[in-house]
Design a protein around this motif. Structure first.
Motif, short mmCIF file in Angstrom:
data_model
loop_
_atom_site.label_atom_id
_atom_site.label_comp_id
_atom_site.label_asym_id
_atom_site.label_seq_id
_atom_site.Cartn_x
_atom_site.Cartn_y
_atom_site.Cartn_z
N PRO A 48 0.81 -1.19 -0.16
CA PRO A 48 0.02 0.24 0.06
C PRO A 48 0.85 1.11 -0.06
O PRO A 48 2.14 1.39 0.56
CB PRO A 48 -0.71 0.11 1.44
N GLU A 49 0.27 2.25 -0.50
CA GLU A 49 0.90 3.59 -0.67
C GLU A 49 1.32 4.20 0.79
O GLU A 49 2.50 4.76 0.73
CB GLU A 49 0.07 4.35 -1.63
N HIS A 50 0.53 4.14 1.62
CA HIS A 50 1.07 4.57 3.05
C HIS A 50 2.14 4.04 3.72
O HIS A 50 2.90 4.67 4.38
CB HIS A 50 -0.23 4.73 3.81
N ASN A 87 8.01 3.62 4.72
CA ASN A 87 9.25 3.30 4.83
C ASN A 87 10.48 4.02 4.09
O ASN A 87 11.24 4.07 4.61
CB ASN A 87 9.27 1.81 3.99
N ARG A 136 4.42 2.43 1.83
CA ARG A 136 5.64 2.66 1.09
C ARG A 136 6.15 4.13 1.57
O ARG A 136 7.47 4.38 1.69
CB ARG A 136 5.23 2.63 -0.42
N ARG A 137 5.43 5.28 1.67
CA ARG A 137 5.65 6.53 2.05
C ARG A 137 6.38 6.30 3.46
O ARG A 137 7.35 6.93 3.78
CB ARG A 137 4.69 7.39 2.22
#
Length: 58
Positions: free
Chosen positions: A2-4, A9, A6-7
């Motif tokens: 998921p994008e959240h 990390n 990834r951000r």
């Protein structure tokens, strides 16, 4: 992933990468292993390694 996540990390990685570089340098180049009895001696050894690292960077 998921994008959240990834951000999150990416944010953590930006903070960790410079710190981990210092520890990797001390372990590889300086041969830093802590095999000392006592916290005071261990702190002293780590502190001296940090001072040497900073002097070499200068």
């Amino acid at each position: 992933m998921p994008e959240h996540i990834r951000r999150g990390n990416a944010t953590r990685s930006k903070h960790r990468a410079p710190i981990e570089h210092v520890f990797a340098y001390q372990k590889a180049v300086m041969g830093m292993t802590i095999r000392i009895i006592g916290m005071a001696r261990a702190r002293t050894k780590i502190g001296m390694a940090n001072i040497v690292y900073n002097i070499r960077r200068l």
